[in-house]
Design an enzyme around this catalytic site. Structure first.
Site, PDB file in Angstrom:
ATOM      1  CD  GLU A  49      65.255 -50.841   4.095  1.00  0.00           C
ATOM      2  OE1 GLU A  49      66.607 -51.169   4.215  1.00  0.00           O
ATOM      3  OE2 GLU A  49      64.500 -51.689   4.078  1.00  0.00           O
ATOM      4  CB  CYS A 102      67.725 -55.255   3.575  1.00  0.00           C
ATOM      5  SG  CYS A 102      66.344 -54.790   4.809  1.00  0.00           S
TER       6      CYS A 102
END
Length: 493
Positions: free
Chosen positions: A257, A291
């Protein structure tokens, strides 16, 4: 040494093979408060020898220990017990996050609560997941699909949301029957210590869960170890590329991720004031160090200037200060190197776009890693500030000719983690979301939902976390074909 409000029994040790052991190096990491620039904690620094010991312990525990062979319902029970124990330490987990990276208390509560819920939800998932599934036998008397643990897992979490992210990796590993090594970021190790403490109290078998705090070179040794079957990594795309290469060289499993450069497409039906308020305040969450952060705002060209001024006006009203100060909306960046990184991108932006607001360290704060919320307008979609992840409170406003052009610009990125459509029309939001090459899209905001798959397209990663999709990367699937039907005891019924 630990911060006020956080009690850890053995910060000077590592947790390997069911015991708290001294770090071979004798060295320690210093945890620096981004609010004050003062050392608030010290923890043991693991070296290659420590990591090798942890990997060997996890390997033994998987190959010869009881955990992979424990009934799924019993694994679920123990993970649920761990979830309950961690929930009881929520206040400590919140304080750890605030002191390590300068997060705001209000957000700390939400981040920790999400981590706690992940543990509980994954425990419940493990109790009902179809670990053994009978299918119709065509060439044999009976046929089964069996889901088994992938093996030894390297669980590597980043510094921005260490508890919530590590919680997913630990809970999925344990519920699947894997053994694991936690490798937190050296800047934010305290949450992993708390997880290890509670796991030790509950009595997971030795070697099932291990903790080594270490720097990048030792982490590389973990990733490269042939005894590690799977790497679960959350962090930068650059590091993710390295991990993918290493895992690919030995066909090890990995889930990644990674970074993002998420776009918010503003439709004509979205009022300027509402869009500006949403974008101008969202970029301050965790000082932009998320993110999935909406860092590119794509606006119709004829509304560009009014939108720029409206967002700047919102940013002018943002209160910047110490994380625990009343009313603060924007705290510090997590560390000095992150502040310097953000400042370097701001200098780049000055040369390629129009700086509308921010770009400076606040004049009233002479300590800490603070930066003003920053808005660039008339940003070229191909410029560095529009293409690269800055990881700070920096928003790029990009003009588009029409809706098709806005979608093109949104997809003009190596990343594809998140996105948003700012509109009052749910049909339009759904239609545009289907055109965006990204793993998650929210109408009117950077939205997520517990239990839903989270992950990215393109260089934003491989695999998903959340729900049943998050469990699958920790599992190997086996087909068993038999000339007879096994007993209920053999099937675990």
């Amino acid at each position: 040494m630990t911060p006020n409000g956080v009690h850890i029994d053995h910060p000077d040790r590592l947790f390997i093979d069911g015991a708290w052991v001294p770090a071979t190096s004798g060295r320690s990491f210093e945890i620096v408060s981004p609010n004050s620039e003062e050392v608030v904690a010290r923890v043991a620094e693991g070296c290659a020898q420590d990591m090798d010991a942890a990997v060997a312990a996890a390997r033994r525990a998987f190959d010869h220990g009881p955990w992979p062979r424990t009934a799924p319902r019993e694994r679920a029970r123990m993970v649920a017990e761990l979830a309950k124990a961690l929930r009881a330490r929520s206040e400590e987990l919140e304080n750890a996050w605030i002191e390590q990276i300068g997060g705001l208390p209000g957000m700390a509560r939400g981040v920790v609560a999400t981590g706690n819920r992940s543990f509980a939800d994954i425990a419940e998932l493990g109790d009902r997941f179809p670990w053994i599934e009978e299918v119709a036998g065509e060439t044999v008397d009976s046929a089964y699909i069996v889901r088994e643990p992938v093996g030894v897992v390297a669980a590597i979490a980043p510094w921005n949301s260490p508890y919530m992210i590590m919680a997913n990796k630990v809970a999925y590993s344990l519920i699947a029957g894997c053994t694991l090594i936690m490798k937190p970021a050296p800047e934010t190790p305290l949450e992993a210590y708390i997880i290890a403490e509670e796991a030790a109290k509950i009595g997971f078998p030795p070697g099932v869960l291990n903790l080594v705090t270490a720097d990048r070179d030792v982490a590389d040794r973990l990733v490269s170890s042939p005894a590690v079957d799977k790497v679960s990594f959350t962090g930068s795309t650059a590091v993710g590329m390295r991990i993918a290469q290493v895992c690919g060289s030995r066909i090890a499993r990995c889930s990644l991720e990674l970074g993002g450069k998420s776009a918010a497409i503003i439709r004509d039906d979205m009022p300027t004031g509402e869009a500006a308020q949403l974008l101008g305040t969202t970029i301050t969450r965790l000082s932009g160090q998320i993110c999935a952060m909406l860092t590119r705002a794509i606006v119709p060209a004829d509304r560009h200037d009014e939108m720029a001024e409206a967002i700047a006006d919102v940013m002018r009203g943002i209160k910047i200060g110490h994380s625990r100060e009343e009313g603060v909306q924007l705290g510090p960046l997590a560390m000095k190197r992150q502040l310097e990184r953000v400042e370097s991108y701001i200098e780049e932006g000055r040369a390629t776009a129009d700086l509308v607001h921010g770009g400076q360290r606040p004049a009233h704060l002479n300590k800490g890693y603070f930066i003003e919320p920053t808005l660039f307008a008339n940003v070229d979609s191909g410029s560095r500030i529009a293409q690269e992840e800055i990881f700070g409170p920096v928003l790029c406003l990009i003009p588009a000719k029409d809706e098709a052009d806005a979608i093109r610009i949104a997809n003009d990125s190596n990343f594809g983690l998140h996105g948003s459509v700012l509109t009052k029309d749910a049909d339009a939001a759904f239609r545009i979301a289907r055109e965006m090459r990204t793993g998650m899209v929210g109408q009117n905001g950077m939205r997520t939902q517990p239990g839903m798959p989270f992950g990215g397209f393109k260089q934003s990663g491989i695999g998903r976390e959340g729900g049943a999709e998050g469990l699958l990367p920790y599992i190997e699937t086996k087909s068993i074909l038999l000339d007879g039907r096994p007993s209920d005891a053999a099937l675990g019924n």
